[in-house]
Design an enzyme around this catalytic site. Structure first.
Site, PDB file in Angstrom:
ATOM      1  N   THR A 191      -0.472 -81.337 -76.290  1.00 52.69           N
ATOM      2  CA  THR A 191      -1.560 -81.315 -75.302  1.00 52.69           C
ATOM      3  C   THR A 191      -1.435 -80.163 -74.320  1.00 52.69           C
ATOM      4  O   THR A 191      -2.444 -79.682 -73.794  1.00 52.69           O
ATOM      5  CB  THR A 191      -1.660 -82.647 -74.541  1.00 52.69           C
ATOM      6  OG1 THR A 191      -0.550 -82.803 -73.650  1.00 52.69           O
ATOM      7  CG2 THR A 191      -1.715 -83.827 -75.500  1.00 52.69           C
ATOM      8  N   MET A 232      -6.625 -79.978 -72.074  1.00 49.27           N
ATOM      9  CA  MET A 232      -7.405 -81.158 -72.458  1.00 49.27           C
ATOM     10  C   MET A 232      -6.479 -82.174 -73.125  1.00 49.27           C
ATOM     11  O   MET A 232      -6.516 -82.401 -74.333  1.00 49.27           O
ATOM     12  CB  MET A 232      -8.536 -80.759 -73.404  1.00 49.27           C
ATOM     13  CG  MET A 232      -9.578 -79.857 -72.783  1.00 49.27           C
ATOM     14  SD  MET A 232     -10.578 -80.698 -71.513  1.00 49.27           S
ATOM     15  CE  MET A 232      -9.930 -79.920 -70.021  1.00 49.27           C
ATOM     16  N   HIS A 233      -5.634 -82.807 -72.315  1.00 48.91           N
ATOM     17  CA  HIS A 233      -4.617 -83.706 -72.849  1.00 48.91           C
ATOM     18  C   HIS A 233      -5.229 -84.822 -73.693  1.00 48.91           C
ATOM     19  O   HIS A 233      -4.893 -84.994 -74.873  1.00 48.91           O
ATOM     20  CB  HIS A 233      -3.811 -84.316 -71.699  1.00 48.91           C
ATOM     21  CG  HIS A 233      -3.059 -83.326 -70.877  1.00 48.91           C
ATOM     22  ND1 HIS A 233      -1.897 -82.719 -71.325  1.00 48.91           N
ATOM     23  CD2 HIS A 233      -3.296 -82.829 -69.639  1.00 48.91           C
ATOM     24  CE1 HIS A 233      -1.448 -81.903 -70.383  1.00 48.91           C
ATOM     25  NE2 HIS A 233      -2.275 -81.952 -69.355  1.00 48.91           N
ATOM     26  N   ASP A 234      -6.118 -85.610 -73.104  1.00 52.29           N
ATOM     27  CA  ASP A 234      -6.619 -86.811 -73.778  1.00 52.29           C
ATOM     28  C   ASP A 234      -7.459 -86.492 -75.001  1.00 52.29           C
ATOM     29  O   ASP A 234      -7.519 -87.280 -75.952  1.00 52.29           O
ATOM     30  CB  ASP A 234      -7.433 -87.652 -72.796  1.00 52.29           C
ATOM     31  CG  ASP A 234      -6.569 -88.260 -71.705  1.00 52.29           C
ATOM     32  OD1 ASP A 234      -5.367 -88.462 -71.953  1.00 52.29           O
ATOM     33  OD2 ASP A 234      -7.084 -88.529 -70.609  1.00 52.29           O
TER      34      ASP A 234
END
Length: 304
Positions: A191, A232-234
């Protein structure tokens, strides 16, 4: 054939992008959303999720979940997402309400009604999922797999070694990782590479109504900057569902440290098999960044 998924989330600015992708990616069928305390309180994450559903005029059942971790005091990430969790954009008022049952029971009921096993996607702390697995073990056969955004095989982002979603409720994460269900872990190893570039971010206001909204939110997001790029981790958890070839995965034994003075919340990822324990998690270790960025652009162009 669209893939049925349930999404457990704690919006959260980058959650908003993941929710958009989960709703509008043609390959996915988002059937249930649940909220959990994480980036901000569960009351705020629920409000934010309902605001997004109203913004896109979609009717997806949503249940409010756990307000606190299983055994320890809550923590949040308001310093990253703002006090409201989605600062920067004024959503219109609405009268939407969550379902009248807790999230883990809503997941249980939906699993038991589903004609086939369902993929669970968790992009916040794992409290709701742990409650489901511990209180409703009969549901396990109805879970196809669990895809999470959380953890790290190396450095953390809220302590030197721990990633926020796991550190927010280590006991819940430990319960989930020991459950025996199939788990795909998209942690900081991938991520932190999932960056939207300044050039792309600058195009969002002209893209569509959602682009304008996200651009406003991103101006308040502190996981990077509009000048250097935003992580944009999620969104990685959603990307893996539809573009798994973008990710390099390795089956590993993963445990969660719950006792350490300095290491609580750390995901201990045994990449080299030093512990001699069987793998229980497929860990994402690398990402095709250009491919990810291209996919994001394609998906956000589909969102109204």
């Amino acid at each position: 054939m669209r893939l049925p998924i349930f999404l457990d989330t704690d919006p959260g600015i980058d959650d908003a992008v993941a929710i958009a992708a989960a709703i509008f990616t043609p390959e996915l069928d988002l059937q249930l959303m649940t909220t959990v305390a994480g980036n901000v309180s569960v009351e705020k994450t629920t409000r934010n999720a309902l605001q997004l559903l109203h913004f896109w005029n979609v009717d997806i059942p949503l249940a409010q979940g756990a307000a606190v971790p299983l055994v320890r005091a809550p923590r949040d990430a308001a310093s990253v997402h703002g006090e409201s969790g989605m600062a920067g954009y004024d959503f219109v008022e609405h009268n939407r309400k969550p379902l009248g049952i807790p999230a883990f029971l809503a997941i249980r009921d939906a699993l038991m009604r589903a004609p086939e096993p369902v993929t669970l996607v968790a992009i916040g702390p794992l409290t709701n999922i742990a409650l489901l697995l511990s209180q409703c073990p009969e549901c396990k056969p109805y879970i196809r797999r669990l895809v999470i955004m959380g953890g790290s095989a190396g450095r953390g982002n809220c302590t030197p070694n721990a990633e926020f979603n796991i550190a927010a409720d280590p006991e819940a994460a430990s319960c989930v990782f020991r459950s025996g269900i199939e788990i795909v872990m998209c942690g900081l190893d991938v991520t932190n590479q999932a960056i939207l570039t300044p050039d792309y971010l600058a195009t969002l206001p002209e893209l569509n109504r959602t682009g304008k909204m996200l651009h406003a939110l991103f101006s308040h997001y502190r996981s990077g900057s509009m000048q250097s790029g935003l992580r944009m981790h999620d969104l990685c958890a959603i990307a893996w569902l539809v573009r798994p070839e973008l990710f390099t995965l390795k089956p590993c034994f993963v445990a969660v440290e719950t006792q350490g003075e300095f290491t609580s919340g750390t995901t201990v990822v045994d990449i080299d098999g030093c512990l001699g324990k069987p793998a229980n998690v497929k860990v994402a270790l690398d990402l095709n960044v250009k491919g990810f960025q291209q996919w994001v652009a394609e998906v956000l162009a589909l969102v109204p």
